[in-house]
Motif scaffolding. Sequence first.
Motif, short mmCIF file in Angstrom:
data_model
loop_
_atom_site.label_atom_id
_atom_site.label_comp_id
_atom_site.label_asym_id
_atom_site.label_seq_id
_atom_site.Cartn_x
_atom_site.Cartn_y
_atom_site.Cartn_z
N ALA A 187 26.77 17.45 6.65
CA ALA A 187 27.16 16.45 7.65
C ALA A 187 28.67 16.44 7.90
O ALA A 187 29.11 16.22 9.03
N ASP A 188 29.45 16.69 6.88
CA ASP A 188 30.91 16.65 7.02
C ASP A 188 31.44 17.72 7.98
O ASP A 188 32.59 17.63 8.42
N ASP A 189 30.63 18.71 8.30
CA ASP A 189 31.04 19.78 9.20
C ASP A 189 30.89 19.41 10.68
O ASP A 189 31.27 20.19 11.55
N TYR A 190 30.33 18.22 10.98
CA TYR A 190 30.01 17.85 12.35
C TYR A 190 30.71 16.56 12.76
O TYR A 190 30.83 15.63 11.97
N ASN A 191 31.17 16.52 14.01
CA ASN A 191 31.79 15.32 14.58
C ASN A 191 30.76 14.41 15.22
O ASN A 191 30.92 13.19 15.25
N ALA A 192 29.72 15.02 15.79
CA ALA A 192 28.72 14.26 16.53
C ALA A 192 27.33 14.68 16.10
O ALA A 192 27.05 15.86 15.90
N VAL A 193 26.46 13.68 15.97
CA VAL A 193 25.05 13.92 15.64
C VAL A 193 24.22 13.19 16.69
O VAL A 193 24.41 11.99 16.93
N ILE A 194 23.32 13.93 17.30
CA ILE A 194 22.47 13.38 18.34
C ILE A 194 21.02 13.56 17.92
O ILE A 194 20.54 14.69 17.77
N SER A 195 20.33 12.45 17.74
CA SER A 195 18.89 12.47 17.50
C SER A 195 18.23 12.37 18.86
O SER A 195 18.61 11.53 19.68
N LEU A 196 17.26 13.21 19.12
CA LEU A 196 16.64 13.22 20.44
C LEU A 196 15.31 12.50 20.51
O LEU A 196 14.88 12.10 21.58
N CYS A 197 14.63 12.33 19.39
CA CYS A 197 13.25 11.84 19.42
C CYS A 197 13.05 10.50 18.73
O CYS A 197 11.93 10.08 18.50
N GLY A 198 14.14 9.84 18.39
CA GLY A 198 14.01 8.58 17.66
C GLY A 198 13.97 8.76 16.16
O GLY A 198 13.77 7.79 15.43
N CYS A 199 14.18 9.98 15.69
CA CYS A 199 14.13 10.23 14.24
C CYS A 199 15.42 9.81 13.54
O CYS A 199 15.53 9.94 12.33
N GLY A 200 16.37 9.26 14.28
CA GLY A 200 17.63 8.83 13.68
C GLY A 200 17.46 7.88 12.52
O GLY A 200 18.24 7.90 11.58
N VAL A 201 16.43 7.05 12.58
CA VAL A 201 16.19 6.10 11.49
C VAL A 201 15.80 6.81 10.20
O VAL A 201 15.90 6.22 9.12
N ASN A 202 15.38 8.06 10.30
CA ASN A 202 14.96 8.82 9.12
C ASN A 202 16.03 9.78 8.60
O ASN A 202 15.79 10.49 7.62
N LEU A 203 17.17 9.82 9.26
CA LEU A 203 18.22 10.75 8.84
C LEU A 203 18.94 10.21 7.62
O LEU A 203 19.14 9.00 7.48
N PRO A 204 19.38 11.12 6.73
CA PRO A 204 20.22 10.68 5.62
C PRO A 204 21.47 9.99 6.16
O PRO A 204 22.00 10.36 7.22
#
Length: 131
Positions: free
Chosen positions: A70-87
């Motif tokens: 995760a530290d290698d990325y500036n932006a994270v985009i969840s497309l399907c609503g799975c954001g609630v399941n991301l670490p």
Amino acid sequence: MKKVMFVCTHNFRLSQMAEGFARTLGENKIAVTSSGLAPNEIDPITVKVMSEIGIDISNQTSKPLSDFNADDYNAVISLCGCGVNLPQEWVLRDVFEDWQLDDPAGHSIEYFRRVRDEVKERVVNLIMSLN
């Protein structure tokens, strides 16, 4: 250059579309990767609808999110609503968005095209906001 991670549960439709658009439209503006929580083979209809507009994603592969830091990325985009399941480390990036787009699975090719066009619009807006 900003680094963007597109995430979807299976990394075989929506996130692959987003990666294809971002690579093409964001060339020399952003670096992009896509991944999934439970990766799967890329949907051939997704490859088809992207090729219809001149974007070849046939060589993209589905990758597990766990292969990335995760530290290698500036932006994270969840497309399907799975954001609630991301670490949590993925959700706490400088930019985190959960687009909650419709999954075109089981729908007509026209539905796939509509979703593809919505993904394109969102990717264009993302690229502009990051630059």
